[in-house]
Write a protein that holds these residues in place. Structure first.
Motif, PDB file in Angstrom:
ATOM      1  N   GLY A  10      13.769   0.662   1.374  1.00  9.00           N
ATOM      2  CA  GLY A  10      12.309   0.618   1.298  1.00  9.00           C
ATOM      3  C   GLY A  10      11.915  -0.172   0.064  1.00  9.00           C
ATOM      4  O   GLY A  10      12.367   0.136  -1.045  1.00  9.00           O
ATOM      5  N   LYS A 108       6.791  11.874  -0.618  1.00  9.28           N
ATOM      6  CA  LYS A 108       6.037  13.091  -0.897  1.00  9.28           C
ATOM      7  C   LYS A 108       5.163  13.407   0.314  1.00  9.28           C
ATOM      8  O   LYS A 108       4.076  12.827   0.468  1.00  9.28           O
ATOM      9  CB  LYS A 108       5.168  12.891  -2.145  1.00  9.28           C
ATOM     10  N   GLY A 280      -2.468  -1.359   4.140  1.00  4.88           N
ATOM     11  CA  GLY A 280      -1.134  -1.036   4.658  1.00  4.88           C
ATOM     12  C   GLY A 280      -0.338  -0.103   3.750  1.00  4.88           C
ATOM     13  O   GLY A 280       0.704   0.402   4.142  1.00  4.88           O
TER      14      GLY A 280
HETATM   15  N1  LIG Z   1       3.576   4.451  -5.094  1.00  6.13           N
HETATM   16  C1  LIG Z   1       3.772   5.428  -5.957  1.00  6.13           C
HETATM   17  O1  LIG Z   1       3.267   5.380  -7.076  1.00  6.13           O
HETATM   18  C2  LIG Z   1       4.643   6.600  -5.576  1.00  6.13           C
HETATM   19  C3  LIG Z   1       5.148   7.396  -6.586  1.00  6.13           C
HETATM   20  C4  LIG Z   1       5.922   8.507  -6.257  1.00  6.13           C
HETATM   21  C5  LIG Z   1       6.173   8.787  -4.930  1.00  6.13           C
HETATM   22  N2  LIG Z   1       5.677   7.991  -3.973  1.00  6.13           N
HETATM   23  C6  LIG Z   1       6.020   8.320  -2.593  1.00  6.13           C
HETATM   24  O2  LIG Z   1       7.061   7.451  -2.177  1.00  6.13           O
HETATM   25  C7  LIG Z   1       6.960   7.199  -0.763  1.00  6.13           C
HETATM   26  C8  LIG Z   1       6.962   5.702  -0.537  1.00  6.13           C
HETATM   27  O3  LIG Z   1       5.842   5.215  -1.231  1.00  6.13           O
HETATM   28  P1  LIG Z   1       5.627   3.712  -1.634  1.00  6.13           P
HETATM   29  O4  LIG Z   1       4.628   3.718  -2.735  1.00  6.13           O
HETATM   30  O5  LIG Z   1       6.873   2.993  -1.902  1.00  6.13           O
HETATM   31  O6  LIG Z   1       4.944   3.218  -0.272  1.00  6.13           O
HETATM   32  P2  LIG Z   1       4.476   1.762   0.135  1.00  6.13           P
HETATM   33  O7  LIG Z   1       3.435   1.904   1.168  1.00  6.13           O
HETATM   34  O8  LIG Z   1       4.155   0.990  -1.104  1.00  6.13           O
HETATM   35  O9  LIG Z   1       5.804   1.128   0.772  1.00  6.13           O
HETATM   36  C9  LIG Z   1       6.430   1.681   1.898  1.00  6.13           C
HETATM   37  C10 LIG Z   1       7.696   0.908   2.210  1.00  6.13           C
HETATM   38  O10 LIG Z   1       8.307   1.483   3.370  1.00  6.13           O
HETATM   39  C11 LIG Z   1       8.477   0.462   4.366  1.00  6.13           C
HETATM   40  N3  LIG Z   1       8.342   1.059   5.703  1.00  6.13           N
HETATM   41  C12 LIG Z   1       9.359   1.248   6.550  1.00  6.13           C
HETATM   42  N4  LIG Z   1       8.917   1.808   7.681  1.00  6.13           N
HETATM   43  C13 LIG Z   1       7.601   1.967   7.557  1.00  6.13           C
HETATM   44  C14 LIG Z   1       6.594   2.479   8.409  1.00  6.13           C
HETATM   45  N5  LIG Z   1       6.876   2.927   9.632  1.00  6.13           N
HETATM   46  N6  LIG Z   1       5.332   2.513   7.943  1.00  6.13           N
HETATM   47  C15 LIG Z   1       5.027   2.062   6.715  1.00  6.13           C
HETATM   48  N7  LIG Z   1       5.947   1.565   5.846  1.00  6.13           N
HETATM   49  C16 LIG Z   1       7.221   1.514   6.264  1.00  6.13           C
HETATM   50  C17 LIG Z   1       7.422  -0.582   4.036  1.00  6.13           C
HETATM   51  O11 LIG Z   1       7.796  -1.832   4.561  1.00  6.13           O
HETATM   52  C18 LIG Z   1       7.439  -0.553   2.516  1.00  6.13           C
HETATM   53  O12 LIG Z   1       8.510  -1.328   2.044  1.00  6.13           O
HETATM   54  C19 LIG Z   1       5.677   7.897  -0.305  1.00  6.13           C
HETATM   55  O13 LIG Z   1       6.001   9.119   0.272  1.00  6.13           O
HETATM   56  C20 LIG Z   1       4.904   8.125  -1.597  1.00  6.13           C
HETATM   57  O14 LIG Z   1       4.079   9.280  -1.548  1.00  6.13           O
HETATM   58  C21 LIG Z   1       4.931   6.890  -4.249  1.00  6.13           C
END
Ligand SMILES: NC(=O)c1ccc[n+]([C@@H]2O[C@H](COP(=O)([O-])OP(=O)(O)OC[C@H]3O[C@@H](n4cnc5c(N)ncnc54)[C@H](O)[C@@H]3O)[C@@H](O)[C@H]2O)c1
Ligand SMILES: O=P(O)(O)OC[C@H](O)CO
Length: 336
Positions: A10, A108, A280
């Motif tokens: 990811g 999360k 997105g």
């Molecule tokens: N962004 C933050 O600050 C942060 C911090 C801590 C935890 N989180 C948690 O981490 C997890 C991932 O968050 P993120 O910030 O990397 O998310 P994001 O939306 O920035 O990225 C998601 C990634 O997953 C991929 N992906 C694969 N299958 C997918 C689908 N079916 N739908 C959507 N995306 C898909 C996307 O291409 C992308 O690379 C979430 O559960 C989020 O709550 C995020």
């Protein structure tokens, strides 16, 4: 136990920032990106412009769009996709996971339908024992971490040794991870705070100030802790990084996608408008408000803010009406 070769599946905001943390801590890190052009940009230009513009990624961090190549020889595998897509993604990767690799969950959320926490989904799909699964939680806004602003996190695993192995792998000059054995509490804290952040953003969007936000944070923590107590969490966890720590960061930062999403709803935008504006990127609370609400209902736990967020997001309840209903509830003792 030491892990050197780590794969991050990811390449969104947190996956990329956490991969940078691991690489900065001296690990050999390979990321998997869904889109080949994103993988190429990370590998060749050391940047992920779509998610973390202006952040230079370290040279010992590479990327590919081929999951088999990414996972070859991994000692730890970090799962960095949104919670509602984890099951489908992991099902596709199951056969490629190296035997005995530590599985690290960044997501999360609580799965819609099954009402499972992410570590439960991982155990079910991968067949890995719970001892092999480490959950990362805490106040970790991706952009700030990528900018190397100091922050702490919690690494929860029923096996202390594995938590320590990941702790060593991500400790650095700007990132300080603590271990914890309370997986249930850390996961519930991380999932529930997204819903509470939605409510705080909504309050801000309606023009309310610090008292309202502090009230929602505190009462949000109370309902999260009630659910945790019912489901076997350690109450102390909610006073820690995965509880109050993450709530404060997410509920007060304009960088939070959940808070921002809520703010848009509070200003009168529709769910679809707020979704379009998110471009997105996931605001996990929008889905988890429904799964957590159902989990609370089946557990006999009262979670009025979560219930209100579900009704605003999915049943057309007006945010002002939701606020009025929350205030109009029967008077009670603070801890009943
Ligand atoms: N962004 C933050 O600050 C942060 C911090 C801590 C935890 N989180 C948690 O981490 C997890 C991932 O968050 P993120 O910030 O990397 O998310 P994001 O939306 O920035 O990225 C998601 C990634 O997953 C991929 N992906 C694969 N299958 C997918 C689908 N079916 N739908 C959507 N995306 C898909 C996307 O291409 C992308 O690379 C979430 O559960 C989020 O709550 C995020
Ligand atoms: O941007 P959000 O709202 O998904 O929150 C990011 C992190 O979970 C904060 O710890």
């Amino acid at each position: 136990m030491d892990v050197q070769r780590i794969t991050v599946l990811g390449a969104g905001s947190w996956g990329t920032a956490f991969a940078k943390v691991l690489a900065d801590a001296g690990r050999d890190v390979t990321m998997w990106a869904r889109r080949p052009e994103v993988a190429a940009q990370i590998r060749d230009e050391h940047v992920n412009a779509g998610y973390l513009p202006e952040i230079r990624l370290p040279a010992n961090l590479t990327a590919t769009a081929d999951a088999a190549e990414a996972l070859d020889g991994a000692e730890a595998v970090v799962l960095a996709v949104p919670s509602q897509s984890l099951r489908a993604n992991l099902t596709g990767w199951r056969e490629l996971l190296p035997a005995g690799a530590i599985l690290v969950s960044l997501a999360k959320g609580v799965e819609l339908g099954t009402l499972k926490r992410m570590s439960e989904v991982i155990a079910e799909i991968s067949g890995a024992p719970e001892n092999d699964i480490v959950v990362v939680s805490g106040p970790n806004l991706a952009r700030e971490i990528a900018q190397e602003q100091p922050a702490a996190a919690v690494l929860a695993c029923t096996d202390h040794e594995r938590a320590v192995a990941i702790q060593r792998a991500c400790s650095g000059t700007y990132f300080r991870p603590y271990t914890n054995t309370d997986v249930i509490g850390c996961e519930l804290g991380g999932a529930c705070k997204n819903v509470i952040a939605l409510s705080c953003g909504m309050a801000a969007g309606m023009g309310y100030g610090a008292n309202t936000v502090a009230t929602l944070i505190t009462r949000g923590l109370a309902e999260t802790a009630r659910l945790g107590a019912k489901l076997g969490a350690d109450p102390l966890t909610f006073a820690g990084l995965a509880g109050v720590g993450d709530l404060v960061a997410t509920c007060s930062s304009p960088l939070s996608r959940n808070r921002t999403f809520g703010e848009r709803l509070g200003r009168g935008e529709t769910l679809e408008q707020a979704q379009r504006a998110a471009g997105g990127q996931v605001a996990e609370g929008v889905m988890s408000c429904s799964s957590i609400r159902e989990l609370a209902q089946t557990s006999g736990v009262d979670m009025p803010i979560t219930d209100a967020m579900h009704r605003v997001c999915h049943e057309g309840l007006d945010p002002r009406r939701a606020g009025a209903e929350l205030l109009g509830r029967q008077n009670k003792h603070e801890w009943s």
